[in-house]
Design a protein around this motif. Sequence first.
Motif, short mmCIF file in Angstrom:
data_model
loop_
_atom_site.label_atom_id
_atom_site.label_comp_id
_atom_site.label_asym_id
_atom_site.label_seq_id
_atom_site.Cartn_x
_atom_site.Cartn_y
_atom_site.Cartn_z
N ALA A 187 0.83 -1.21 0.00
CA ALA A 187 0.00 0.00 0.00
C ALA A 187 0.86 1.26 0.00
O ALA A 187 0.59 2.21 -0.74
CB ALA A 187 -0.94 0.00 1.20
N GLU A 188 1.90 1.28 0.81
CA GLU A 188 2.78 2.46 0.86
C GLU A 188 3.50 2.67 -0.47
O GLU A 188 3.60 3.79 -0.96
CB GLU A 188 3.78 2.33 2.01
CG GLU A 188 3.13 2.42 3.38
CD GLU A 188 2.31 3.68 3.58
OE1 GLU A 188 2.78 4.78 3.22
OE2 GLU A 188 1.18 3.57 4.08
N ALA A 189 4.00 1.59 -1.06
CA ALA A 189 4.68 1.69 -2.36
C ALA A 189 3.70 2.12 -3.44
O ALA A 189 4.05 2.90 -4.34
CB ALA A 189 5.34 0.37 -2.71
N LEU A 190 2.48 1.62 -3.39
CA LEU A 190 1.45 1.99 -4.35
C LEU A 190 1.15 3.49 -4.25
O LEU A 190 1.13 4.21 -5.25
CB LEU A 190 0.19 1.16 -4.10
CG LEU A 190 -1.07 1.51 -4.89
CD1 LEU A 190 -0.85 1.32 -6.38
CD2 LEU A 190 -2.23 0.65 -4.41
N LYS A 191 0.93 3.98 -3.03
CA LYS A 191 0.63 5.39 -2.83
C LYS A 191 1.79 6.29 -3.28
O LYS A 191 1.55 7.36 -3.85
CB LYS A 191 0.28 5.67 -1.38
CG LYS A 191 -1.08 5.09 -0.99
CD LYS A 191 -1.52 5.54 0.38
CE LYS A 191 -0.84 4.75 1.45
NZ LYS A 191 -1.35 5.01 2.80
N ALA A 192 3.02 5.85 -3.07
CA ALA A 192 4.19 6.64 -3.46
C ALA A 192 4.30 6.79 -4.98
O ALA A 192 4.85 7.78 -5.47
CB ALA A 192 5.46 6.00 -2.91
N ARG A 193 3.76 5.84 -5.73
CA ARG A 193 3.84 5.85 -7.19
C ARG A 193 2.57 6.34 -7.87
O ARG A 193 2.53 6.52 -9.07
CB ARG A 193 4.15 4.43 -7.69
CG ARG A 193 5.52 3.93 -7.33
CD ARG A 193 5.61 2.41 -7.50
NE ARG A 193 6.95 1.88 -7.36
CZ ARG A 193 7.55 1.63 -6.21
NH1 ARG A 193 6.92 1.89 -5.07
NH2 ARG A 193 8.77 1.13 -6.18
N HIS A 194 1.52 6.53 -7.11
CA HIS A 194 0.18 6.79 -7.66
C HIS A 194 0.02 8.26 -8.02
O HIS A 194 0.42 9.13 -7.27
CB HIS A 194 -0.88 6.38 -6.64
CG HIS A 194 -2.17 6.01 -7.25
ND1 HIS A 194 -2.99 6.95 -7.83
CD2 HIS A 194 -2.79 4.81 -7.39
CE1 HIS A 194 -4.07 6.34 -8.29
NE2 HIS A 194 -3.97 5.04 -8.06
#
Length: 109
Positions: free
Chosen positions: A70-77
Amino acid sequence: MERAHLVYSTFPDAETALRVGEDLVRARLAACVNVIPGMRSVYAWKGAVERGEEVVAILKTRHGLGQALAEALKARHPYETPIVLHLDVAEADPGTLAWILAETGQGEG
């Protein structure tokens, strides 16, 4: 034993979803990202009702990686407030679970 876990998200277009998905698979945070185009959305945003076209992304991972994914997704979103919904999987086929675990760094050897 670790359980399978799904993360649901939406993106503005398929190319963005595929790019982010590939990053997350290469990082071994997800075993697979399904990108489903053609979704039309109606949603409340900052006091107004909006409409838009989006794509759905379903990310397959293991429960223990849910927050890191989730954190990696939000950082790239690209969205200001990305949709990140954690969906617990009650049961998975043993072969599917073994594949998810192996591709996310568990279950080798």
